[in-house]
Write a protein that holds these residues in place. Structure first.
Motif, PDB file in Angstrom:
ATOM      1  N   LEU A 241      -8.165  11.908   1.590  1.00  0.00           N
ATOM      2  CA  LEU A 241      -8.714  11.240   2.677  1.00  0.00           C
ATOM      3  C   LEU A 241      -7.401  11.012   2.716  1.00  0.00           C
ATOM      4  O   LEU A 241      -6.174  10.631   2.294  1.00  0.00           O
ATOM      5  CB  LEU A 241      -9.089  10.238   2.396  1.00  0.00           C
ATOM      6  CG  LEU A 241     -10.491  10.042   1.221  1.00  0.00           C
ATOM      7  CD1 LEU A 241     -11.461   8.610   1.518  1.00  0.00           C
ATOM      8  CD2 LEU A 241     -11.409  10.357   3.031  1.00  0.00           C
ATOM      9  N   LYS A 242      -6.791  10.144   4.414  1.00  0.00           N
ATOM     10  CA  LYS A 242      -5.754  10.268   4.860  1.00  0.00           C
ATOM     11  C   LYS A 242      -5.355   8.477   4.526  1.00  0.00           C
ATOM     12  O   LYS A 242      -6.576   7.303   4.614  1.00  0.00           O
ATOM     13  CB  LYS A 242      -5.983   9.607   6.237  1.00  0.00           C
ATOM     14  CG  LYS A 242      -6.751   9.258   7.086  1.00  0.00           C
ATOM     15  CD  LYS A 242      -6.495   9.108   8.658  1.00  0.00           C
ATOM     16  CE  LYS A 242      -7.526   8.124   9.281  1.00  0.00           C
ATOM     17  NZ  LYS A 242      -7.550   8.055  10.475  1.00  0.00           N
ATOM     18  N   ARG A 243      -4.448   8.249   4.730  1.00  0.00           N
ATOM     19  CA  ARG A 243      -4.285   6.468   4.040  1.00  0.00           C
ATOM     20  C   ARG A 243      -5.325   5.963   5.005  1.00  0.00           C
ATOM     21  O   ARG A 243      -5.575   5.103   5.992  1.00  0.00           O
ATOM     22  CB  ARG A 243      -2.395   6.236   4.809  1.00  0.00           C
ATOM     23  CG  ARG A 243      -1.718   4.759   4.516  1.00  0.00           C
ATOM     24  CD  ARG A 243      -1.222   4.226   5.640  1.00  0.00           C
ATOM     25  NE  ARG A 243      -0.228   3.258   5.286  1.00  0.00           N
ATOM     26  CZ  ARG A 243      -0.874   1.843   5.113  1.00  0.00           C
ATOM     27  NH1 ARG A 243      -1.686   2.308   6.008  1.00  0.00           N
ATOM     28  NH2 ARG A 243       0.305   1.126   4.875  1.00  0.00           N
TER      29      ARG A 243
ATOM     30  N   LEU B 298       0.524  -1.238   0.240  1.00  0.00           N
ATOM     31  CA  LEU B 298       0.157  -0.009   0.191  1.00  0.00           C
ATOM     32  C   LEU B 298       0.368   1.253   0.105  1.00  0.00           C
ATOM     33  O   LEU B 298       0.521   2.352  -0.826  1.00  0.00           O
ATOM     34  CB  LEU B 298      -0.818  -0.035   1.332  1.00  0.00           C
ATOM     35  CG  LEU B 298      -1.616   1.232   1.465  1.00  0.00           C
ATOM     36  CD1 LEU B 298      -2.543   1.687   0.272  1.00  0.00           C
ATOM     37  CD2 LEU B 298      -2.491   1.160   2.816  1.00  0.00           C
ATOM     38  N   ASP B 299       2.153   1.934   0.855  1.00  0.00           N
ATOM     39  CA  ASP B 299       2.931   2.134   0.816  1.00  0.00           C
ATOM     40  C   ASP B 299       3.754   3.494  -0.633  1.00  0.00           C
ATOM     41  O   ASP B 299       3.690   4.229  -0.954  1.00  0.00           O
ATOM     42  CB  ASP B 299       3.931   2.642   1.846  1.00  0.00           C
ATOM     43  CG  ASP B 299       2.883   2.226   3.319  1.00  0.00           C
ATOM     44  OD1 ASP B 299       2.445   2.821   3.213  1.00  0.00           O
ATOM     45  OD2 ASP B 299       3.278   2.047   4.045  1.00  0.00           O
TER      46      ASP B 299
ATOM     47  N   TYR C 250       1.459   5.641  -7.365  1.00  0.00           N
ATOM     48  CA  TYR C 250       0.627   5.512  -8.517  1.00  0.00           C
ATOM     49  C   TYR C 250      -0.355   6.640  -7.923  1.00  0.00           C
ATOM     50  O   TYR C 250      -0.975   7.312  -8.540  1.00  0.00           O
ATOM     51  CB  TYR C 250       0.308   4.709  -8.472  1.00  0.00           C
ATOM     52  CG  TYR C 250       1.283   2.994  -9.206  1.00  0.00           C
ATOM     53  CD1 TYR C 250       2.203   3.612 -10.175  1.00  0.00           C
ATOM     54  CD2 TYR C 250       2.185   2.286  -8.930  1.00  0.00           C
ATOM     55  CE1 TYR C 250       3.509   3.329 -10.628  1.00  0.00           C
ATOM     56  CE2 TYR C 250       3.246   1.656  -8.932  1.00  0.00           C
ATOM     57  CZ  TYR C 250       3.964   1.956 -10.593  1.00  0.00           C
ATOM     58  OH  TYR C 250       4.490   0.619 -10.520  1.00  0.00           O
ATOM     59  N   TYR C 251      -0.653   6.276  -6.628  1.00  0.00           N
ATOM     60  CA  TYR C 251      -2.239   6.711  -6.110  1.00  0.00           C
ATOM     61  C   TYR C 251      -1.803   6.524  -5.283  1.00  0.00           C
ATOM     62  O   TYR C 251      -2.074   6.166  -3.762  1.00  0.00           O
ATOM     63  CB  TYR C 251      -2.963   6.444  -7.036  1.00  0.00           C
ATOM     64  CG  TYR C 251      -4.508   6.908  -7.511  1.00  0.00           C
ATOM     65  CD1 TYR C 251      -4.734   7.994  -7.863  1.00  0.00           C
ATOM     66  CD2 TYR C 251      -5.512   6.851  -5.979  1.00  0.00           C
ATOM     67  CE1 TYR C 251      -5.282   8.756  -7.512  1.00  0.00           C
ATOM     68  CE2 TYR C 251      -6.431   7.420  -5.463  1.00  0.00           C
ATOM     69  CZ  TYR C 251      -6.782   9.012  -5.755  1.00  0.00           C
ATOM     70  OH  TYR C 251      -8.169   9.589  -5.435  1.00  0.00           O
TER      71      TYR C 251
ATOM     72  N   VAL D 205      -4.097  -4.699  -7.280  1.00  0.00           N
ATOM     73  CA  VAL D 205      -5.418  -5.055  -7.076  1.00  0.00           C
ATOM     74  C   VAL D 205      -5.317  -3.850  -5.417  1.00  0.00           C
ATOM     75  O   VAL D 205      -6.214  -3.029  -5.792  1.00  0.00           O
ATOM     76  CB  VAL D 205      -5.731  -6.459  -5.965  1.00  0.00           C
ATOM     77  CG1 VAL D 205      -7.100  -6.138  -5.544  1.00  0.00           C
ATOM     78  CG2 VAL D 205      -5.313  -7.179  -7.706  1.00  0.00           C
ATOM     79  N   VAL D 206      -4.021  -3.135  -5.160  1.00  0.00           N
ATOM     80  CA  VAL D 206      -4.449  -2.333  -3.991  1.00  0.00           C
ATOM     81  C   VAL D 206      -4.527  -1.263  -4.894  1.00  0.00           C
ATOM     82  O   VAL D 206      -5.839  -0.199  -4.331  1.00  0.00           O
ATOM     83  CB  VAL D 206      -2.857  -2.927  -3.418  1.00  0.00           C
ATOM     84  CG1 VAL D 206      -2.544  -0.961  -2.758  1.00  0.00           C
ATOM     85  CG2 VAL D 206      -2.878  -4.158  -2.621  1.00  0.00           C
ATOM     86  N   TYR D 207      -3.730  -1.050  -5.859  1.00  0.00           N
ATOM     87  CA  TYR D 207      -3.782   0.518  -6.703  1.00  0.00           C
ATOM     88  C   TYR D 207      -5.912   1.048  -6.855  1.00  0.00           C
ATOM     89  O   TYR D 207      -6.362   1.690  -6.521  1.00  0.00           O
ATOM     90  CB  TYR D 207      -3.278   0.322  -7.518  1.00  0.00           C
ATOM     91  CG  TYR D 207      -3.544   1.482  -8.799  1.00  0.00           C
ATOM     92  CD1 TYR D 207      -3.125   2.928  -8.482  1.00  0.00           C
ATOM     93  CD2 TYR D 207      -4.942   1.048  -9.845  1.00  0.00           C
ATOM     94  CE1 TYR D 207      -3.439   3.662  -9.605  1.00  0.00           C
ATOM     95  CE2 TYR D 207      -4.809   2.299 -10.563  1.00  0.00           C
ATOM     96  CZ  TYR D 207      -3.873   3.445 -10.492  1.00  0.00           C
ATOM     97  OH  TYR D 207      -4.681   4.863 -11.261  1.00  0.00           O
TER      98      TYR D 207
END
Length: 109
Positions: A21-23, A8-9, A15-16, A66-68
């Motif tokens: 919104l926060k993480r 995620l980081d 990328y995005y 998928v995370v993106y």
């Protein structure tokens, strides 16, 4: 096999990330879900990734896509043309999605 917080980081850095919104938090699903790869829930700002993707058959790049995709849902709730255009900005998005679908079909059968 994969550390979702690291992924995620990395996705947020490369990328995005939402400008509003926060993480989000992120975790693996409790069950081995085969109907979808991930899910973003707005009310608790959380991404849940299907545990079936924590596999040596799924590349880091496939999982990152998928995370993106789920990260985009922080700002785009619906799968519409704007969302699709943003999703396709991920490198090799269509190719990776095809590989994910093939993997899912294999696991599902």
């Amino acid at each position: 096999m994969y550390n979702l917080d690291e992924l995620l980081d990395e996705v947020r850095e490369k990328y995005y990330k939402s400008s509003v919104l926060k993480r989000p938090t992120i975790s693996w699903s409790e069950d081995y879900i085969t109907d979808y790869f991930g899910e973003y829930t707005f009310y608790n700002n959380h991404i849940c990734i299907s545990r079936i993707l924590n596999s040596p058959e799924v590349s880091r790049e496939m999982l990152s896509s998928v995370v993106y995709h789920e990260s985009l849902h922080q700002d785009f709730q619906e799968h519409n043309s704007t969302f699709d255009n943003k999703a396709k900005l991920f490198p090799k998005y269509n190719e990776l999605n095809k590989k994910l679908e093939e993997f899912s079909a294999k696991v599902h059968s």
